[in-house]
Design a protein around this motif. Sequence first.
Motif, PDB file in Angstrom:
ATOM      1  N   THR A  34      -2.719   7.918   5.271  1.00 35.54           N
ATOM      2  CA  THR A  34      -3.130   7.037   4.173  1.00 35.54           C
ATOM      3  C   THR A  34      -2.080   5.954   3.978  1.00 35.54           C
ATOM      4  O   THR A  34      -0.954   6.065   4.467  1.00 35.54           O
ATOM      5  N   GLY A  35      -2.455   4.905   3.230  1.00 36.87           N
ATOM      6  CA  GLY A  35      -1.540   3.803   2.984  1.00 36.87           C
ATOM      7  C   GLY A  35      -0.666   4.030   1.755  1.00 36.87           C
ATOM      8  O   GLY A  35      -0.692   5.093   1.139  1.00 36.87           O
ATOM      9  N   LYS A  36       0.116   3.016   1.419  1.00 35.38           N
ATOM     10  CA  LYS A  36       1.009   3.056   0.257  1.00 35.38           C
ATOM     11  C   LYS A  36       0.528   2.053  -0.788  1.00 35.38           C
ATOM     12  O   LYS A  36      -0.128   1.047  -0.474  1.00 35.38           O
ATOM     13  N   ASN A  37       0.888   2.298  -2.023  1.00 37.34           N
ATOM     14  CA  ASN A  37       0.363   1.516  -3.137  1.00 37.34           C
ATOM     15  C   ASN A  37       0.783   0.043  -3.085  1.00 37.34           C
ATOM     16  O   ASN A  37       1.960  -0.279  -2.936  1.00 37.34           O
ATOM     17  N   ILE A  38      -0.211  -0.836  -3.186  1.00 34.52           N
ATOM     18  CA  ILE A  38       0.005  -2.277  -3.342  1.00 34.52           C
ATOM     19  C   ILE A  38      -0.892  -2.713  -4.492  1.00 34.52           C
ATOM     20  O   ILE A  38      -2.114  -2.775  -4.345  1.00 34.52           O
ATOM     21  N   LYS A  39      -0.315  -2.987  -5.644  1.00 27.49           N
ATOM     22  CA  LYS A  39      -1.100  -3.365  -6.815  1.00 27.49           C
ATOM     23  C   LYS A  39      -1.727  -4.743  -6.620  1.00 27.49           C
ATOM     24  O   LYS A  39      -1.282  -5.544  -5.800  1.00 27.49           O
ATOM     25  N   GLN A  40      -2.750  -5.001  -7.406  1.00 22.31           N
ATOM     26  CA  GLN A  40      -3.437  -6.285  -7.312  1.00 22.31           C
ATOM     27  C   GLN A  40      -2.489  -7.444  -7.589  1.00 22.31           C
ATOM     28  O   GLN A  40      -2.554  -8.481  -6.934  1.00 22.31           O
ATOM     29  N   SER A  41      -1.586  -7.246  -8.554  1.00 22.92           N
ATOM     30  CA  SER A  41      -0.623  -8.302  -8.897  1.00 22.92           C
ATOM     31  C   SER A  41       0.441  -8.487  -7.817  1.00 22.92           C
ATOM     32  O   SER A  41       1.172  -9.472  -7.828  1.00 22.92           O
ATOM     33  N   GLU A  42       0.495  -7.548  -6.874  1.00 17.53           N
ATOM     34  CA  GLU A  42       1.501  -7.599  -5.815  1.00 17.53           C
ATOM     35  C   GLU A  42       0.932  -8.150  -4.506  1.00 17.53           C
ATOM     36  O   GLU A  42       1.590  -8.095  -3.476  1.00 17.53           O
ATOM     37  N   GLU A  96      -0.198 -16.337  -1.119  1.00 12.76           N
ATOM     38  CA  GLU A  96       1.052 -17.103  -1.139  1.00 12.76           C
ATOM     39  C   GLU A  96       2.279 -16.272  -0.793  1.00 12.76           C
ATOM     40  O   GLU A  96       3.371 -16.823  -0.633  1.00 12.76           O
ATOM     41  N   PHE A  97       2.124 -14.945  -0.699  1.00 11.58           N
ATOM     42  CA  PHE A  97       3.277 -14.083  -0.431  1.00 11.58           C
ATOM     43  C   PHE A  97       3.589 -14.026   1.067  1.00 11.58           C
ATOM     44  O   PHE A  97       3.071 -14.805   1.849  1.00 11.58           O
ATOM     45  N   GLU A  98       4.418 -13.084   1.478  1.00 12.21           N
ATOM     46  CA  GLU A  98       5.003 -13.114   2.824  1.00 12.21           C
ATOM     47  C   GLU A  98       4.365 -12.152   3.820  1.00 12.21           C
ATOM     48  O   GLU A  98       3.993 -12.535   4.930  1.00 12.21           O
ATOM     49  N   THR A  99       4.240 -10.870   3.453  1.00 16.38           N
ATOM     50  CA  THR A  99       3.826  -9.844   4.402  1.00 16.38           C
ATOM     51  C   THR A  99       2.315  -9.609   4.340  1.00 16.38           C
ATOM     52  O   THR A  99       1.791  -9.274   3.276  1.00 16.38           O
ATOM     53  N   ILE A 115      -6.359 -11.869   4.499  1.00 16.04           N
ATOM     54  CA  ILE A 115      -6.314 -12.933   3.503  1.00 16.04           C
ATOM     55  C   ILE A 115      -5.069 -12.842   2.635  1.00 16.04           C
ATOM     56  O   ILE A 115      -4.381 -13.836   2.409  1.00 16.04           O
ATOM     57  N   ASN A 116      -4.765 -11.644   2.146  1.00 21.94           N
ATOM     58  CA  ASN A 116      -3.664 -11.493   1.199  1.00 21.94           C
ATOM     59  C   ASN A 116      -2.364 -11.047   1.860  1.00 21.94           C
ATOM     60  O   ASN A 116      -2.346 -10.516   2.972  1.00 21.94           O
ATOM     61  N   LYS A 117      -1.275 -11.272   1.136  1.00 24.41           N
ATOM     62  CA  LYS A 117       0.063 -10.865   1.566  1.00 24.41           C
ATOM     63  C   LYS A 117       0.793 -10.252   0.376  1.00 24.41           C
ATOM     64  O   LYS A 117       0.335 -10.365  -0.766  1.00 24.41           O
TER      65      LYS A 117
END
Length: 384
Positions: free
Chosen positions: A23-31, A35-38, A58-60
């Motif tokens: 399973t994956g690790k937590n990435i909140k919507q606000s995170e 425009e972010f990096e990873t 799409i998101n980082k």
Amino acid sequence: MRFPGFEGEYRSYSFEDIFLFSTGKNIKQSEASPEFETPCVRYGELYHLYNEVINEVINKTNLDKSELVFSKGNEILLPSAGEDPLDIGSASALTIEGVAIGRTINILRPMNINVYSHTYASYYINQKLKKKISTLAKGVSISNVYNSDLRTLEIVLPSFSEQQKIAKFLSLLNIRITTQSKIIEGLKLLKNTASESVFAQQFRFKDSNGNYFSDWETRELGKVLDYEQPTNYLVSNTEYDDNFEIPVVTAGKTFILGYTNEIEGVFEKKRLPVIIFDDFTTASQYVEFQFKAKSSAMKILNGKDGNNIKFIYEAMQMINYKIGGHGRHWISVFSELKIPFPALGEQTKIANFLTSIDEKIKVEMTLLQQYENQKKYFLQNMFV
């Protein structure tokens, strides 16, 4: 249905024999943000942003990389929670390395090489196992399916090379569908931009002598439109079918719902075109065919005083009208709205110009539907 040159029986495999689960690790919507990096994928995005294959994300995120789980480019992702159990069976093959995978995502990786194509397996899961996975869901308001549930499933596979051939074909078809969707989005943007320019009078049409038409005049909609309430030409739920002849328009969604053979009360062509105005959503639709109304929750708007009804419809689309969510307020509020009107000749040119874009959109949407039907046909016939 098989590609030429491939023979041999398909083989059934248990998920637990060919997949490694995590399973994956937590990435909140606000995170997460473009425009972010990873690069990252969150579980909710699997429902809305991606289909069977993820070739770009799409998101980082800017979270510390030590806190994340990254892809190797050979993963199958399935959301492990959702409000609708059927959503949980939505598989996506992640083809990109180095993408952070969020929490509430079941991650399937190959136990051995050259047993399955993760792209093929993703298509297979969506086509053949989605309903089965939904039956494994637990919970009331939120349904959950865990890796331990997925282990019990089975998948039927041809040879690895045949899987690759099928996956490539379906992926190319998906790319064509995506391209076609972008063409339609571009045309819709063109329509919106053109409408804004026209109704802001930034772009003017000229008459047959090459002169601009007269200045626009402000008028109340109630002075250029009449309305009537559907009564004797309503159609019940049992009176329409796609094999019938007369189009049926419904309130609530404002689209052609089906067809009917009940001809009593159908509008005569001399009374068309008209605008369908929906009581419940305040949406409107321009129609140019004989039809019957399905619901009395509609008003039929007719142009008067020689004005172009298509122009009026396009002008209405540009108005940000707030009438409490009910078309029944038309008399007290909507009819009093004022919009600028050009001369009839310019109304007609504007209507024809915007209609030409609408017609192009219809052509491209028909092509999109054909591609989607092709994909559906192949999906139904390529998997055992």
